[in-house]
Structure formats: structure tokens, C-alpha cells
Design a protein around this motif. Structure first.
Motif, short mmCIF file in Angstrom:
data_model
loop_
_atom_site.label_atom_id
_atom_site.label_comp_id
_atom_site.label_asym_id
_atom_site.label_seq_id
_atom_site.Cartn_x
_atom_site.Cartn_y
_atom_site.Cartn_z
N TYR A 141 20.84 48.92 83.97
CA TYR A 141 21.06 48.53 82.59
C TYR A 141 19.84 47.78 82.12
O TYR A 141 19.36 46.88 82.78
N ASN A 145 16.48 49.47 76.32
CA ASN A 145 16.82 50.88 76.17
C ASN A 145 18.17 51.10 75.52
O ASN A 145 18.62 52.22 75.43
N ASN A 146 18.80 50.01 75.15
CA ASN A 146 20.16 50.14 74.65
C ASN A 146 20.21 49.65 73.22
O ASN A 146 20.39 48.47 72.96
N ASP A 147 20.02 50.59 72.26
CA ASP A 147 19.97 50.20 70.85
C ASP A 147 21.30 49.67 70.35
O ASP A 147 21.35 49.03 69.32
N ASN A 148 22.35 50.00 71.05
CA ASN A 148 23.66 49.60 70.53
C ASN A 148 24.11 48.24 71.05
O ASN A 148 25.19 47.80 70.78
N ASP A 150 24.27 44.39 71.08
CA ASP A 150 24.03 43.37 70.07
C ASP A 150 23.71 42.01 70.64
O ASP A 150 23.24 41.14 69.94
N THR A 163 32.71 37.97 81.64
CA THR A 163 32.43 39.35 81.26
C THR A 163 32.57 40.24 82.49
O THR A 163 32.12 39.88 83.57
N TRP A 165 31.71 43.71 84.53
CA TRP A 165 30.68 44.73 84.66
C TRP A 165 31.14 45.77 85.68
O TRP A 165 31.81 45.45 86.64
N GLU A 231 28.08 34.64 63.42
CA GLU A 231 27.71 35.97 62.95
C GLU A 231 26.24 36.29 63.22
O GLU A 231 25.89 37.42 63.48
N PHE A 251 22.93 38.92 58.81
CA PHE A 251 22.75 39.95 59.82
C PHE A 251 23.26 39.43 61.15
O PHE A 251 23.05 38.29 61.50
N SER A 252 23.87 40.31 61.87
CA SER A 252 24.24 39.93 63.23
C SER A 252 23.01 40.01 64.09
O SER A 252 22.19 40.90 63.96
N LYS A 353 36.57 56.26 80.80
CA LYS A 353 35.16 56.66 80.78
C LYS A 353 35.15 58.16 80.97
O LYS A 353 35.80 58.67 81.86
N ASP B 37 33.10 58.23 71.35
CA ASP B 37 33.94 58.71 72.44
C ASP B 37 35.21 59.30 71.85
O ASP B 37 35.94 58.63 71.11
N TRP B 85 34.46 45.47 79.01
CA TRP B 85 34.05 46.70 79.68
C TRP B 85 33.18 47.54 78.76
O TRP B 85 32.10 47.96 79.11
N HIS B 88 29.24 46.96 77.74
CA HIS B 88 28.09 47.15 78.61
C HIS B 88 27.87 48.60 79.03
O HIS B 88 27.17 48.86 79.97
N ASP B 90 26.22 52.16 78.04
CA ASP B 90 25.25 52.72 77.10
C ASP B 90 25.87 53.91 76.41
O ASP B 90 26.16 54.91 77.05
N ARG B 91 26.07 53.81 75.13
CA ARG B 91 26.76 54.87 74.42
C ARG B 91 25.82 55.68 73.54
O ARG B 91 26.21 56.19 72.51
N ARG B 92 24.54 55.79 73.93
CA ARG B 92 23.61 56.58 73.12
C ARG B 92 24.03 58.05 73.16
O ARG B 92 24.48 58.57 74.18
N PRO B 119 22.10 50.99 65.10
CA PRO B 119 22.83 49.79 65.50
C PRO B 119 24.14 49.70 64.73
O PRO B 119 24.23 50.13 63.58
N LYS B 121 26.03 47.68 63.09
CA LYS B 121 26.25 47.11 61.75
C LYS B 121 25.60 47.98 60.67
O LYS B 121 26.02 47.94 59.53
N ARG B 123 25.25 51.34 61.15
CA ARG B 123 26.02 52.58 61.22
C ARG B 123 27.26 52.49 60.35
O ARG B 123 27.65 53.43 59.67
N ARG B 153 21.93 45.96 54.53
CA ARG B 153 22.15 46.81 55.69
C ARG B 153 21.90 48.27 55.35
O ARG B 153 21.36 49.02 56.16
#
Lengths: 405, 173
Positions: A141, A145-148, A150, A163, A165, A231, A251-252, A353, B37, B85, B88, B90-92, B119, B121, B123, B153
Motif C-alpha cells: 500500500y 499511488n492511491n488517488d482515492n 483522503d 483501524t 487492515w 472537514e 475542502f477535505s 471483496k 464495486d 476495511w 484501505h 485501492d479502488r482505482r 478524488p 469529493k 467525483r 469542487r
């Protein structure tokens, strides 16, 4: 691209998603059963998750031990054995926070662990950003590389934040005696913070004065239960088209590393964990026996994996469509018996998953991998059969039954 | 065209049936575009209609159907994304991953993947504005942010899409 074109574009791109004729029945059925079912507790910021089978071992070389998972029960009060491997190197201490490993499980395929973060200064919000997690030098990880991803703010307070994992152990590492995990977390905290509960108004003078005094202003929003949560930060970009006074946009995101928004301090916490993998990891709780192969009007299929372990239900199916058939199921479910999905038949599970890809070994065949966290065959009587089922585009259902035990 | 306004309901099952018939597909696709998903999108839509059904008898009739359903769907999706869950994983998304038909235009898949990889927010404003057809005011109400925040945004989302799609962005309407 005009408004309607983008909509049509998106609709075309996901045109395989269609109507579920059973949805009305499912919703009403769930609504009717909900009064008897305890409401799931929503995890709020700062709440400690229940940590099961926590054992912290600080020295190297201790043999693996077994512990019992007390969440779900099987028939005849059978409890689910889990394996907690011996591990060492579990904590990282900084000026802003303390990080530790809370629990760890290994089922022969996947490794799951929990991190627990405690703030040293409960009056000040803390921004957390997981930089990297690597397992035996392989990056599993990476935030870049993980744009999503936050990152997240902890809003302050004394409650630890945990958390979960979960990673599939790389194939080459299975059978290894030891693996090494590096977990890198960056945290940032304002030197002097000021919390602003969200308002739809604009208040630049107030903000500027606070920032000039050295405060870091963190806007808070409220969720649907009217609970405040941090936020992000105000964007000082003065775009005359988007706001009147230059400070109204939320913005977050994490803190800006300069004096524009007030002073912050940052540090990095690293846990380096050595895990001794046991030979006798609890791989199967209940044996599952699929058929040698399956055939129906749509395809022939083979299960490449069917396992029920302490971490969940793993099913991998490889499908070869019959000639002329476009095998594109609308959705998949795991069910008890060979029933239609209902409140009682769908195997209880959290977020699944899923993965779908062309088989690397069999041309023209497709592989679906499914993993349902915490799926167990609870309840009496225990079913003789479970099935992986799917609904096809023509609304017909197809079952792939698997014998239990 | 006047949007249907929700009102307190004496026949909730009939209303639910109508709402599902009229909105199911688009909401499911919206949830998929948001969550990446299909299984989760199915769950989110089921959860959305369940919440709507349970609220029908007590509904005060203040919101339009579209805004009301969209708000619940988006909040349901956000709740799912907040679980430890999911955070973490990667949902690209790649264009090939999308649940399309064989005859789907490859460019459409590319555009959809670009939107889905924004990202979160950014999207959500794109999906609510272009896919769900909400106004800026309705988006602000749905996301509980200010209209300037929505504009900001949206601007950033368009810029990112323009970069991602190599110059062919989306018009600022």
C-alpha cells in the motif's frame, strides 16, 4: 462534452447494471425482520473497536499460540479457532501520538491486523496519513499511488482510534518462517487550533485575524446524526467566480505546510513488525467440498478455491461460457442451500471483496474471486450445502452448490 | 417539468414499488460509479430504499423525490466508505473493469473510468450534476455544503478530467 452527453456516456459505460426484479421483495422482507434484529452500532470517530484475542508478545522466538474468537458461534456451540502468530516490534512513540498493533490474525492465506492510535494532546485535532505499508520489502500500500485515499482527521479527545487492515500474503511468502511488516504513519497537528463549526456564511475577517494570531483554523462539518467531525481546511485561492470574499470554500484534506493557515507540526511514526508464521495456521474451519465441475445452459465451471477460515469465506470460480453465450452475471451471492437470496439464506457478511479477470492459464475463461469478511455458517441447523449463485442478464438464476463437510 | 414532491404516505408499499421501478437502475449505477464495486452498489441501493420505506409513513413532504433519494443514496455510500476495511483498499478503476455490454463505446468506458478515479469529493459533484441532473443548489443541500463549495469542487473536477482525458474535458454549463 455537453451535460446530456456525459450522462449518456456514463450510462453506456455501466449499461451492464440493470434492474433487480427482487429488490422490492428484499426491501420489504428486511423491513419486516428489522424490528427483531439488533441495530448495528455505527462506529464513530474516536470509539475503540472491540479487539478480540489481543496478545502482545514483545520477545522474538515465542511459539505461536491459539486463541478463541468469540464473535460467531457454530452448531453445538463450536467456536471458531483463530491463530495469532507471535510477533514483536509493535509500538511507535512520538510527541503527537502513540501507535501500536492491537491484534493480528493469519489464516494461511491472508493476514489481518489492527492499529490503535492515541493522541498525546487531546485538545488539538490530529491529521493522519498512512504513507506506506510494506510486507517483506514489497509495497502493499502506498498513499502516493492511491488517488482515492483522503487521510483523516481525529477530532481530539482521549479515546484511541483503531483501524483494521487486511492483506493477502504474496504467494512467494507463504511457507516462510518469518515476514517483516513496516507500517508508516504521518501525523500533523496545529500548534494552536481553533475549531469552526460549519456555517454557510462567509467570514474572512474573522478567519484572517485568527490565522494572524497563529491559530490553525479547522472547519468542522456535521454528519446526519448532527455529530461534528473535522472537514479539512479553507482554500485561500481567490477565485472571483466561485466566492465573494475568498475564504468560503471547504475542502477535505490535510493541513497546508506553510504559514498561510497557521502553524502546524508533523512527525512520522513507524512500526516495524516481525511476524513468525506458524505451520499450523487455522486454515479451514469447516471443510467445503465443491463438485469436480459444473455445467448448465450458460457455462461450465470449476472452483479453484473454496475455503471457510477464521477470517471469512473464500470462493474462486473459473467459468467457461457455452458457445454463443455472453456470461455476464448481474450479481453474485453466497447463499445457504440452493435458495434464492433472502434475509435468512444469504451468508451473513460484511463488505465483500471481489475480483474478476481473464484466466491466465485457460484461454477464453474468466475467473471470479470472492472473499466475504466474517462470513460464518452460524445458526442451527447448519446447512448441508452452500452455493455460489448468480443472476444472469435474462433474470435466470444459476447455482454452483458446495457440500459442507 | 415539475418534480414529484414526496408527501406523507398512507400506502407505503405501493409508493415503494413505484419509487423502485422509476429509480432503481439509475441509483444503482450512481452508487456503482461512486463506490466502484457492484456488490456494494447493490447493498447501497437496497439500504437506500429500505431507509426510504421506513421513513415514508412519517415523511413531512419537504423534499423533491429526486433530491431525497439521491441524498440518502449518497449518504449510504459514504457510510460504507467510512468502514475501516474499505478505507484501505485501492479502488482505482480501469475501463476494462466496468460492467458494460460488448457493444459499449470504448471511449465511454474511458470517460467513466476517469470520472470514477477522481478524488471522492470531486467525483460526487460531477455525478450529482451531470449524471443525476441536480442543480447546484440541490447538490449543496444533498452534500450539506455551501454553493461556493460546490462551484469550487466542480471547477477542480473539470480541470482534472481535462488532464486525464487529454484535453477533452466537459463543458462548464
Amino acid at each position: 462534452m455537453k451535460n446530456e452527453k456525459l450522462k449518456n456516456c456514463l450510462d453506456d459505460a455501466v449499461s451492464g447494471i440493470r434492474k433487480d426484479p427482487w429488490l422490492l421483495r428484499k426491501v420489504i422482507s428486511r423491513a419486516e425482520s428489522m424490528e427483531d434484529t439488533p441495530v448495528k452500532k455505527k462506529l464513530a470517530f474516536g470509539t475503540v473497536q472491540v479487539v478480540l484475542a489481543i496478545i502482545l508478545l514483545m520477545s522474538v522466538g515465542i511459539a505461536s499460540i491459539s486463541s478463541l474468537n468469540n464473535t460467531d458461534s457454530l452448531k453445538n456451540n463450536e467456536t471458531i479457532p483463530t491463530t495469532t502468530p507471535a510477533f514483536s516490534g509493535t509500538e511507535a512513540e512520538g510527541k503527537l501520538a502513540h501507535l501500536q498493533i492491537g491484534s493480528l490474525q493469519y489464516d494461511g492465506y491472508d493476514i489481518a491486523f489492527t492499529t490503535i492510535l492515541e493522541q498525546k494532546n487531546p485538545e488539538v485535532p490530529l491529521w493522519c496519513w498512512v504513507e506506506k505499508i510494506s510486507i517483506s520489502c514489497r509495497d502493499e500500500y502506498a498513499a502516493d499511488n492511491n488517488d482515492n485515499y483522503d487521510g483523516y482527521w481525529l477530532s481530539g479527545g482521549t479515546s484511541p482510534y483503531s483501524t483494521d487492515w487486511h492483506f493477502t500474503l504474496p504467494y512467494k511468502l507463504r511457507g516462510a518462517e518469518t515476514i517483516h511488516v513496516d507500517f508508516t504513519l504521518s501525523v500533523s497537528s496545529p500548534v494552536r487550533s481553533w475549531k469552526l463549526l460549519y456555517s454557510k456564511g462567509h467570514f474572512p475577517e474573522q478567519l484572517r485575524q485568527l490565522i494572524d494570531e497563529g491559530y490553525y483554523v479547522i472547519p468542522f462539518d456535521v454528519d446526519e446524526e448532527n455529530e461534528p467531525y473535522p472537514e479539512g481546511y479553507f482554500d485561500p485561492d481567490r477565485d472571483p467566480n466561485s466566492r465573494e470574499n475568498g475564504w468560503g470554500v471547504l475542502f477535505s484534506g490535510g493541513p497546508l505546510p506553510d504559514d498561510t493557515m497557521g502553524n502546524i507540526i508533523s512527525e512520522t511514526l513507524v512500526i516495524s513488525l516481525d511476524i513468525m508464521l506458524p505451520d499450523d495456521a487455522a486454515q479451514e474451519i469447516i471443510p467445503l467440498t465443491p463438485q469436480e465441475s459444473y455445467e448448465n445452459d450458460y457455462c461450465t465451471a470449476v472452483f479453484e478455491k473454496a475455503k471457510l477460515t477464521s477470517l471469512g469465506l473464500y470462493l474462486t470460480i473459473r467459468v467457461k461460457p457455452k458457445e454463443g453465450v455472453d456470461f455476464s452475471p448481474r450479481y453474485w451471492e453466497a447463499v445457504k442451500g440452493e435458495n434464492l437470496p433472502s434475509e435468512s439464506s444469504v451468508l451473513s457478511a460484511d463488505v465483500p471483496k471481489t475480483k474478476q479477470y481473464a484466466s491466465p492459464d485457460y484461454e477464453g475463461e474468466t475467473v471470479w474471486e470472492f472473499w466475504w469478511l466474517n462470513a460464518h455458517l452460524g445458526g442451527v441447523p447448519q446447512p448441508d450445502t452452500i452455493s455460489l449463485m448468480c443472476q444472469m442478464q435474462d433474470n435466470q438464476f444459476v447455482w454452483f452448490p458446495i457440500r459442507v463437510r | 417539468m415539475t418534480q414529484a414532491v414526496m408527501a406523507p404516505d398512507s400506502q407505503p408499499e405501493s409508493t415503494l414499488e413505484r419509487l423502485i421501478e422509476e429509480n432503481q437502475v439509475q441509483l444503482k449505477r450512481l452508487c456503482y460509479l461512486y463506490l466502484h464495486d457492484q456488490s456494494m452498489a447493490e447493498d447501497a441501493v437496497q439500504e437506500t430504499f429500505l431507509k426510504v420505506y421506513r421513513a415514508l409513513k412519517d415523511f413531512r413532504g419537504e423534499a423533491s423525490e429526486k433530491t431525497y433519494l439521491t441524498r440518502i443514496a449518497i449518504n449510504t455510500c459514504k457510510d460504507m466508505l467510512r468502514t475501516g476495511w474499505f478505507r484501505h483498499v485501492d479502488r482505482r478503476v480501469s475501463p476494462e473493469d466496468l460492467p458494460s455490454r460488448q457493444e459499449t463505446d470504448p471511449y465511454h468506458r474511458e470517460v467513466a473510468a476517469a470520472v470514477m478515479n477522481l478524488p471522492r469529493k470531486l467525483r460526487e459533484v460531477i455525478l450529482l450534476y451531470y449524471y443525476r441532473g441536480l442543480t447546484m443548489e440541490e447538490i449543496a443541500e444533498t452534500l450539506e455544503i455551501s454553493q461556493p463549495a460546490v462551484s469550487g469542487r466542480m471547477k477542480r473536477a473539470r480541470e482534472k478530467l481535462k488532464t486525464e482525458l487529454k484535453g477533452d474535458g466537459i463543458d462548464e454549463e
